[in-house]
Write an enzyme that holds these catalytic residues in place. Structure first.
Site, PDB file in Angstrom:
ATOM      1  N   ASN A   9     -26.025  63.928  77.922  1.00 47.43           N
ATOM      2  CA  ASN A   9     -24.520  63.484  77.494  1.00 47.43           C
ATOM      3  C   ASN A   9     -24.704  62.109  76.764  1.00 47.43           C
ATOM      4  OD1 ASN A   9     -21.997  62.376  77.565  1.00 47.43           O
ATOM      5  ND2 ASN A   9     -21.804  62.002  79.572  1.00 47.43           N
ATOM      6  N   LYS A  11     -22.578  60.110  75.344  1.00 47.97           N
ATOM      7  CA  LYS A  11     -21.306  59.292  75.526  1.00 47.97           C
ATOM      8  C   LYS A  11     -20.787  58.872  74.183  1.00 47.97           C
ATOM      9  CE  LYS A  11     -23.163  58.091  80.024  1.00 47.97           C
ATOM     10  NZ  LYS A  11     -22.874  57.410  81.351  1.00 47.97           N
ATOM     11  N   HIS A 107     -15.716  64.313  83.778  1.00 48.59           N
ATOM     12  CA  HIS A 107     -16.822  63.183  84.093  1.00 48.59           C
ATOM     13  C   HIS A 107     -16.111  61.869  84.833  1.00 48.59           C
ATOM     14  CE1 HIS A 107     -19.738  59.962  82.828  1.00 48.59           C
ATOM     15  NE2 HIS A 107     -20.771  61.163  82.724  1.00 48.59           N
ATOM     16  N   GLU A 109     -16.350  59.242  84.087  1.00 51.23           N
ATOM     17  CA  GLU A 109     -15.754  58.094  83.147  1.00 51.23           C
ATOM     18  C   GLU A 109     -14.503  58.459  82.870  1.00 51.23           C
ATOM     19  OE1 GLU A 109     -19.223  57.618  80.403  1.00 51.23           O
ATOM     20  OE2 GLU A 109     -20.346  56.755  82.083  1.00 51.23           O
ATOM     21  N   GLU A 179     -22.408  64.247  90.345  1.00 54.87           N
ATOM     22  CA  GLU A 179     -22.956  62.836  89.552  1.00 54.87           C
ATOM     23  C   GLU A 179     -22.083  61.879  90.644  1.00 54.87           C
ATOM     24  OE1 GLU A 179     -24.140  63.093  85.276  1.00 54.87           O
ATOM     25  OE2 GLU A 179     -21.893  62.883  85.324  1.00 54.87           O
ATOM     26  N   GLY A 185     -25.497  55.305  85.110  1.00 51.68           N
ATOM     27  CA  GLY A 185     -25.863  54.282  84.202  1.00 51.68           C
ATOM     28  C   GLY A 185     -26.095  53.039  85.000  1.00 51.68           C
ATOM     29  N   SER A 229     -28.568  58.666  86.385  1.00 54.56           N
ATOM     30  CA  SER A 229     -29.819  57.670  86.158  1.00 54.56           C
ATOM     31  C   SER A 229     -31.247  58.668  86.472  1.00 54.56           C
ATOM     32  CB  SER A 229     -30.084  56.412  87.042  1.00 54.56           C
ATOM     33  OG  SER A 229     -29.046  55.458  86.970  1.00 54.56           O
TER      34      SER A 229
HETATM   35  C1  PEP Z   1     -23.860  60.546  82.518  1.00 51.47           C
HETATM   36  O1  PEP Z   1     -23.550  60.108  81.613  1.00 51.47           O
HETATM   37  O2  PEP Z   1     -23.418  61.797  83.076  1.00 51.47           O
HETATM   38  C2  PEP Z   1     -25.050  60.205  83.425  1.00 51.47           C
HETATM   39  C3  PEP Z   1     -25.615  60.731  84.282  1.00 51.47           C
HETATM   40  O3  PEP Z   1     -25.533  58.808  82.651  1.00 51.47           O
HETATM   41  P1  PEP Z   1     -26.877  58.175  83.303  1.00 51.47           P
HETATM   42  O4  PEP Z   1     -28.087  59.264  83.064  1.00 51.47           O
HETATM   43  O5  PEP Z   1     -27.232  57.178  82.272  1.00 51.47           O
HETATM   44  O6  PEP Z   1     -26.672  57.553  84.559  1.00 51.47           O
END
Ligand code: PEP
Length: 270
Positions: A9, A11, A107, A109, A179, A185, A229
């Site tokens: 992803n 973003k 998601h 976000e 998630e 992040g 992460s």
């Molecule tokens: C994400 O954007 O779904 C995500 C898991 O980001 P990151 O791997 O940077 O934590």
């Protein structure tokens, strides 16, 4: 051998130029790598990248040109209506026209920054399934919900609200991504045991809805990814867990080098 899903992803990162370089490099490396090629062609590996809308055309064009099995491109969002007076929105047929076969929904976000409700996510989910655009549905608890022992309750609510009104056949086409919001992040990956516990719980909730008593075990093969992460150093431990079928990767999917390191770590685990 279980099939592994490695989804990136992006973003709001990587414009047209960066996307062109990324997809060309990715396809080139994948074509030269016998191990990755073997996994992709035997359908044991799926790689999908979710660039921003403006980069989709470029990525899809390169993928289409290379025609590589197992490599996909997806959209990060979409409106549930096909067209209409929705200034600033993009519909599922529009991203399909660009070559997208997957779409990210729910998601954290989108849920937390853009206030997307479970009801809206349900509408988008229904619309994407109707269009045969395979949804990747994200669920996950915040840090304070985990601290208050609400993780299972939050996951169950999010799952049931998302699939409300959908039949079993459609639910079986959803790819799920657990998630935890506190891990996205932040560099704080969930431990493999915590991620397994949550994914196992999510599978049990989904299976209650989709299983046909005594008949089939398709619910067992519903893909559930972990996101938060993920990087090359922790992906193997996560994928060793029985209920984790892949990873949704944010920051570490932005460059071909780190994405390929993750692919290699995932395929050579154990
Ligand atoms: C994400 O954007 O779904 C995500 C898991 O980001 P990151 O791997 O940077 O934590």
């Amino acid at each position: 051998m279980k099939k592994i899903f490695l989804y990136g992803n992006w973003k709001m990162h990587n414009g047209i130029k960066e996307t062109e370089t990324f997809f060309k490099d990715l396809c080139e490396h994948v074509c030269e790598d016998v191990v990755i090629c073997d996994f992709l062609s035997r359908n044991f590996l799926e790689i999908c990248i979710f660039p921003p809308f403006t980069s989709l055309f470029m990525g899809a064009r390169i993928l289409g040109y290379m025609g590589k099995t197992g490599l996909f491109i997806g959209a990060q969002n979409g409106h549930y209506e096909e067209k209409g007076a929705f200034t600033g929105e993009i519909s599922f047929p529009m991203v399909q026209e660009l070559g997208c076969t997957r779409v990210l929904l729910g998601h954290s976000e989108r849920r937390h920054i853009f206030n997307e409700s479970n009801e809206l996510i349900n509408k988008k989910l229904k619309a994407s399934l109707q269009r045969r655009l395979r949804p990747v549905l994200c669920i996950g608890e915040t840090f304070s919900e985990r601290e208050s022992d609400l993780t299972f309750q939050v996951l169950e609510n999010q799952i049931n609200a998302a699939i409300k009104g959908l039949d079993k056949e459609n639910i079986r086409n959803i790819i799920w991504a657990y998630e935890p919001v506190w891990a996205i992040g932040t560099g704080r990956t969930a431990s493999p045991e915590n991620a397994q516990e949550a994914c196992c719980f999510a599978r049990s909730v989904i299976s209650k809805v989709v299983r046909d008593e005594g008949k089939d075990k398709t619910w067992n093969s519903i893909p559930i990814l972990y996101g938060g992460s993920v990087k090359a150093s922790n992906v193997a431990g996560l994928l060793e867990q029985p209920d984790i079928d892949g990873a949704l990767i944010g920051g570490a999917s932005l460059s071909v080098e780190s994405m390929l390191e993750i692919v290699h770590a995932a395929l050579h685990r154990g």
